[in-house]
Design an enzyme around this catalytic site. Structure first.
Site: not given
Ligand code: FES
Length: 137
Positions: A33, A103
């Site tokens: 991400c 996360c």
């Molecule tokens: Fe990457 Fe939450 S989507 S840390």
């Protein structure tokens, strides 16, 4: 979708900022991400975490987990801080949606990286702490 506690820590994150001359600092990132989290620890001579701060360039769940993780490690010894796993952080937040579990992993990794940095600087061994692979400096 998110618990009240997650929303509370997202809207009013605790311990945002940085510590000047921290005892230990760890920065980790998630390659998928692209989110980044940095945790600073102020640790006294007895090895007790007096203060913890964070900066997170990431999603809402990452902000909420950093906030909760920094709250949970304060007052703990460096050894006890290892009990602040991503599971413990998630439980303290009354859960996270499955797609957001990674996360909370970032928070655990950032704490470990900061503890590792502290251990390296003080030439001590924290039982059960492994060298963080995710530390991006
Ligand atoms: Fe990457 Fe939450 S989507 S840390």
């Amino acid at each position: 979708m998110y618990s009240e506690k997650v929303m509370d820590h997202f809207n009013h994150p605790r311990n945002v900022g940085e510590i000047e001359e921290p005892s230990g600092v760890g920065t980790v990132g998630n390659a998928k991400c692209g989110d980044i989290m940095r945790i600073y620890l102020d640790i006294d001579e007895q090895g007790v975490i007096q203060d913890a701060k964070f900066k997170t360039f990431g999603c809402g769940a990452a902000v909420a987990t950093s906030s909760m993780a920094t709250e949970l490690v304060k007052g703990k010894t460096v050894q006890e801080a290892l009990t602040v796993t991503n599971k413990a952080v998630m439980e303290a937040l009354d859960g996270l949606p499955p797609v957001k579990v990674h996360c909370s992993l970032l928070a655990e990794e950032a704490i470990h990286a900061a503890l590792w940095d502290y251990a390296q600087k003080h030439h001590i061994v924290i039982d059960g702490l492994k060298e963080p692979v995710a530390d991006i400096g």
